[in-house]
Design a protein around this motif. Structure first.
Motif, short mmCIF file in Angstrom:
data_model
loop_
_atom_site.label_atom_id
_atom_site.label_comp_id
_atom_site.label_asym_id
_atom_site.label_seq_id
_atom_site.Cartn_x
_atom_site.Cartn_y
_atom_site.Cartn_z
N VAL B 317 0.84 -1.21 0.00
CA VAL B 317 0.00 0.00 0.00
C VAL B 317 0.87 1.25 0.00
CG1 VAL B 317 -1.71 1.30 1.31
CG2 VAL B 317 -1.92 -1.17 1.10
N PHE B 318 1.95 1.24 0.80
CA PHE B 318 2.83 2.42 0.84
C PHE B 318 3.45 2.70 -0.51
CE2 PHE B 318 4.02 2.82 5.59
CZ PHE B 318 2.68 2.96 5.87
N GLY B 319 3.88 1.62 -1.19
CA GLY B 319 4.46 1.79 -2.52
C GLY B 319 3.46 2.43 -3.45
N LEU B 320 2.21 1.94 -3.36
CA LEU B 320 1.14 2.47 -4.21
C LEU B 320 0.91 3.95 -3.92
CD1 LEU B 320 -0.73 1.14 -6.28
CD2 LEU B 320 -2.47 1.05 -4.50
N ILE B 321 0.85 4.29 -2.62
CA ILE B 321 0.62 5.69 -2.24
C ILE B 321 1.75 6.57 -2.77
CG2 ILE B 321 0.55 7.28 -0.28
CD1 ILE B 321 -0.90 5.16 1.29
N LEU B 322 2.98 6.08 -2.64
CA LEU B 322 4.13 6.86 -3.08
C LEU B 322 4.03 7.16 -4.58
CD1 LEU B 322 6.67 8.09 -1.96
CD2 LEU B 322 7.89 6.00 -2.50
N ILE B 323 3.67 6.12 -5.35
CA ILE B 323 3.56 6.30 -6.80
C ILE B 323 2.48 7.33 -7.12
CG2 ILE B 323 2.89 5.19 -8.97
CD1 ILE B 323 4.19 2.63 -7.83
N LEU B 324 1.32 7.18 -6.45
CA LEU B 324 0.20 8.08 -6.73
C LEU B 324 0.55 9.52 -6.34
CD1 LEU B 324 -2.83 5.89 -5.65
CD2 LEU B 324 -2.07 6.46 -7.96
N ILE B 325 1.19 9.69 -5.20
CA ILE B 325 1.56 11.03 -4.75
C ILE B 325 2.53 11.66 -5.75
CG2 ILE B 325 3.01 12.21 -3.05
CD1 ILE B 325 0.42 12.09 -1.86
N PRO B 330 2.93 16.12 -6.28
CA PRO B 330 4.34 16.06 -5.85
C PRO B 330 4.61 16.80 -4.55
CG PRO B 330 4.18 16.63 -8.16
CD PRO B 330 2.79 16.68 -7.62
N LEU B 331 3.75 17.77 -4.20
CA LEU B 331 3.97 18.49 -2.94
C LEU B 331 3.35 17.77 -1.74
CD1 LEU B 331 3.47 22.18 -4.04
CD2 LEU B 331 5.58 21.08 -3.39
N GLY B 332 2.72 16.64 -2.02
CA GLY B 332 2.19 15.83 -0.93
C GLY B 332 0.99 16.45 -0.23
N ILE B 333 0.78 16.01 1.00
CA ILE B 333 -0.36 16.51 1.78
C ILE B 333 -0.30 18.02 1.91
CG2 ILE B 333 -1.44 16.45 4.05
CD1 ILE B 333 -0.42 13.61 4.34
N PHE B 334 0.93 18.54 2.05
CA PHE B 334 1.10 19.98 2.18
C PHE B 334 0.54 20.70 0.96
CE2 PHE B 334 3.77 23.84 1.77
CZ PHE B 334 3.36 24.46 2.94
N GLY B 335 0.79 20.16 -0.22
CA GLY B 335 0.28 20.75 -1.45
C GLY B 335 -1.23 20.78 -1.47
N ILE B 336 -1.84 19.66 -1.02
CA ILE B 336 -3.30 19.58 -0.98
C ILE B 336 -3.84 20.64 -0.02
CG2 ILE B 336 -5.26 18.11 -0.38
CD1 ILE B 336 -3.48 15.71 -1.14
N TRP B 337 -3.18 20.77 1.12
CA TRP B 337 -3.57 21.75 2.15
C TRP B 337 -3.53 23.16 1.58
CZ3 TRP B 337 -5.82 23.37 6.29
CH2 TRP B 337 -5.34 24.44 7.03
N ILE B 338 -2.43 23.50 0.89
CA ILE B 338 -2.29 24.84 0.31
C ILE B 338 -3.41 25.13 -0.68
CG2 ILE B 338 -0.86 26.20 -1.30
CD1 ILE B 338 0.46 26.23 1.28
N ARG B 339 -3.71 24.11 -1.52
CA ARG B 339 -4.74 24.33 -2.53
C ARG B 339 -6.11 24.50 -1.89
NH1 ARG B 339 -5.22 20.11 -6.89
NH2 ARG B 339 -4.32 18.90 -5.23
N THR B 340 -6.37 23.70 -0.85
CA THR B 340 -7.65 23.82 -0.16
C THR B 340 -7.80 25.21 0.46
OG1 THR B 340 -7.19 21.56 0.48
CG2 THR B 340 -9.18 22.52 1.36
N LYS B 341 -6.71 25.66 1.07
CA LYS B 341 -6.73 26.96 1.72
C LYS B 341 -7.03 28.06 0.69
CE LYS B 341 -3.14 28.70 4.03
NZ LYS B 341 -2.00 28.76 4.96
#
Lengths: 262, 349
Positions: B317-325, B330-341
């Motif tokens: 699952v981790f490998g899969l998450i890494l590929i998808l991210i 590419p900015l990860g959760i932080f990128g999603i947070w910035i966009r949401t904000k």
């Protein structure tokens, strides 16, 4: 002794002599320009002065000390700052922080005092504020207020060039190396840059070593000019003399075919 | 808005009252949590906190300085073994043994940083990977470290306070975690942090501005290793038993995955990544207990992958998450947070 002196500097890459016996002297407070066609070795010369390349032979004397072979950070400590031809900014920092990096050598906050930045009156807090004030002066000087809190990666090219200049100024250098400060700028930005270079010379008293292709600018602001071609010096002197020198014309315009045939 | 601005605002820890408020809520929630949650979830929270410490430290190295490390399990092991050995052999109190073990890890980080000065990208990745594997192999051969049998953590007392349950340890661990995250955040905002970032973004320019590359690269390794060491020391008391096989290559890669998923080069991103993947890691181990789905996964795995079932499903699952991210964010959760904000700031436009 001269303020800054390069003596018989040579560097070779494989079989290519990128610099071959370059010598010149700088007086304190002057603007000295280096011109030459592409591949003449101008940026290589800067990289040698900076310590990015290690020259094979020769001396680079700055305030009576030989700085040849020193690492770039030691050269910066000696009081030499530079800008780059292809912008080398820290793209993920904002303008303020980029210029703050120029204050690196003047700041004493280490890992521990930095980690304990608890409030305005901590050592790190006081120092940050003091140096940010200093940087603000540079931002005012270069009219960068609008870009102050923006990440530099997304700023216009001309602004990025200005920030690079600001970062170099924050080092409070005695000698400033400018590698094509006007490259890729429009006419208005060029005019501004010329004013700033003059201001830096007159008001801050910083000696400037300049590489530039824009001949109008070179003729306008430089006190003396050194022309290079294929790593060798062609001529040195006042702008109007260098401009008319036959070897310089030949290097820039090529030889007249008709004349050769005749 | 207050029109009078102060330069200190640029480096302030808490930039607005709203942040102070939410931080207060968070701390309150963390304080109440062990009293309302089941004991197992307190253990899960401890595990997440350990990951946060290590990943924040790793992010200082990978995210801010731009030097990769795939050997952080090595520092983690040094911290864990160091803490236990200092307590049992040298009779150090826990609160002294922990930073000391961290410093030992930092020393190894410094030593690993020296060859790393000449290496970049994939070469550095391989070198650090080698370090991680070698460390655990060597530890497994040393008698004082219990060789392959491993070590039991000694009884833990801080002053008059005898720490026995996960809940007790939770109250030791969480303040340390918060402190370390805040310290990392301060480092990043001051001179040293700027030097780190400058090395990542343009190392030649950084050098010509007076940043000593040798010093700051090795410093980044040392600080990062210190965080991993402290995390390891605390982990020893979460598990209460450590053995060399625990600190394998997958652990290093997991830390790296957490940092990347969280978002390299941000402070809160890796904290989020560490919490999320730490939780996922433990939950996925129980996947077979989910009705129907668990049996289906088991049957699938037995017929196509391995005879032993799905013991390592979290790695898949981790490998899969890494590929998808990497592909989509590419900015990860932080990128999603910035966009949401941004989205909510502009809403409804």
């Amino acid at each position: 002794m001269a303020f800054f002196e390069v003596k018989d500097l040579s560097i070779q890459f494989g079989g290519l002599k990128a610099l071959d016996g370059i010598s010149f002297e700088l007086e304190k407070g002057e603007v000295y320009a280096i011109i030459g066609p592409n591949g003449a070795g101008k940026t290589t010369l800067f990289n040698c002065i900076n310590g990015i390349y290690q020259p094979r032979a020769g001396q680079i004397m700055f305030k009576d000390k030989n700085i040849r072979g020193k690492k770039p950070d030691k050269v910066a400590k000696a009081g030499i700052a530079r800008t780059f031809q292809n912008i080398e900014l820290f793209n993920n920092m904002n303008t303020m922080e980029n210029i703050m990096l120029g204050r690196h050598l003047y700041m004493k906050t280490g890992l521990f005092r930095g980690a304990f930045l608890w409030g305005k009156n901590s050592f790190a807090g006081k120092e940050e504020v003091a140096h940010r004030k200093k940087v603000e002066e540079i931002i005012d000087f270069l009219d960068l207020q609008a870009a102050r809190n923006k990440l530099v990666g997304g700023l216009p090219y001309g602004t990025q060039k200005q920030i690079e200049l600001g970062r170099a100024l924050a080092l409070e250098p005695e000698l400033l190396l400018l590698d094509e400060p006007c490259a890729g700028m429009n006419a208005e930005e060029k005019q501004d840059m010329i004013f700033w270079v003059k201001d830096i010379q007159d008001e801050l008293g910083i000696t400037i070593l300049l590489i530039e292709h824009d001949m109008n600018m070179v003729m306008d602001i430089s006190d003396r000019i050194l022309a290079l071609n294929f790593g060798r010096p062609i001529t040195e002197g006042k702008p109007e003399d260098v401009q008319k020198h036959p070897e310089v014309l030949k290097a820039y315009l090529g030889e007249d075919e008709g004349e050769c045939a005749a | 808005m207050d029109m009078k601005r102060d330069y200190y605002e640029d480096v302030q820890v808490f930039t607005s009252k709203v942040i102070v408020f939410w931080l207060g809520v968070l701390i309150l929630a963390l304080a109440i949590f062990p009293f309302v949650a089941k004991n197992y979830y307190v253990y899960v929270a401890n595990y997440m906190a350990i990951n946060v410490i290590v990943v924040v430290g790793l992010n200082l190295l990978v995210g801010y300085t731009g030097q990769i490390s795939m050997g952080h399990a090595g520092f983690f092991a040094i911290g864990a073994y160091g803490t236990i050995t200092l307590m049992t052999q040298a009779h150090f109190p826990f609160l002294l043994a922990l930073p000391c073990a961290g410093l030992v890890a930092a020393l190894f980080g410094f030593l690993l940083g020296l060859p790393a000065l000449r290496l970049e990208g994939p070469y550095l990745a391989i070198a650090t990977l080698g370090f991680g594997i070698t460390t655990t192999q060597i530890i497994g051969k040393i008698k004082i470290f219990g060789e392959r049998q491993g070590l039991h953590a000694p009884d833990l007392t801080i002053g008059p306070w005898h720490i026995q349950t996960d809940k007790d340890f939770y109250f030791v661990l969480i303040p340390i975690t918060i402190l370390l995250v805040l310290l990392a955040r301060n480092i990043v905002k001051t001179k040293v942090g700027r030097a780190f970032i400058s090395i990542r973004d343009a190392d030649i320019a950084a050098e010509t501005m007076g940043v000593n590359l040798t010093f700051y690269k090795t410093l980044a390794f040392a600080v990062s290793a210190f965080y991993a060491g402290v995390g390891g020391g605390l982990y020893a008391f979460v598990l209460r038993f450590i053995e060399p096989e625990l600190f394998n290559m997958f652990m290093s890669i997991m830390f790296l995955t957490m940092a990347v998923v969280g978002g390299l080069g941000s402070m809160m991103g890796p904290v989020g990544g560490a919490c999320l993947l730490g939780l996922l890691d433990l939950q996925l181990r129980n996947i077979l207990e989910i009705p129907y789905f668990g049996q289906w996964i088991k049957a699938l795995s037995e017929s196509y992958f391995t005879m032993t079932g799905v013991s390592n499903i979290q790695l898949i699952v981790f490998g899969l998450i890494l590929i998808l991210i990497m592909l989509f964010e590419p900015l990860g959760i932080f990128g999603i947070w910035i966009r949401t904000k941004k989205y909510w700031k502009m809403w409804p436009f």
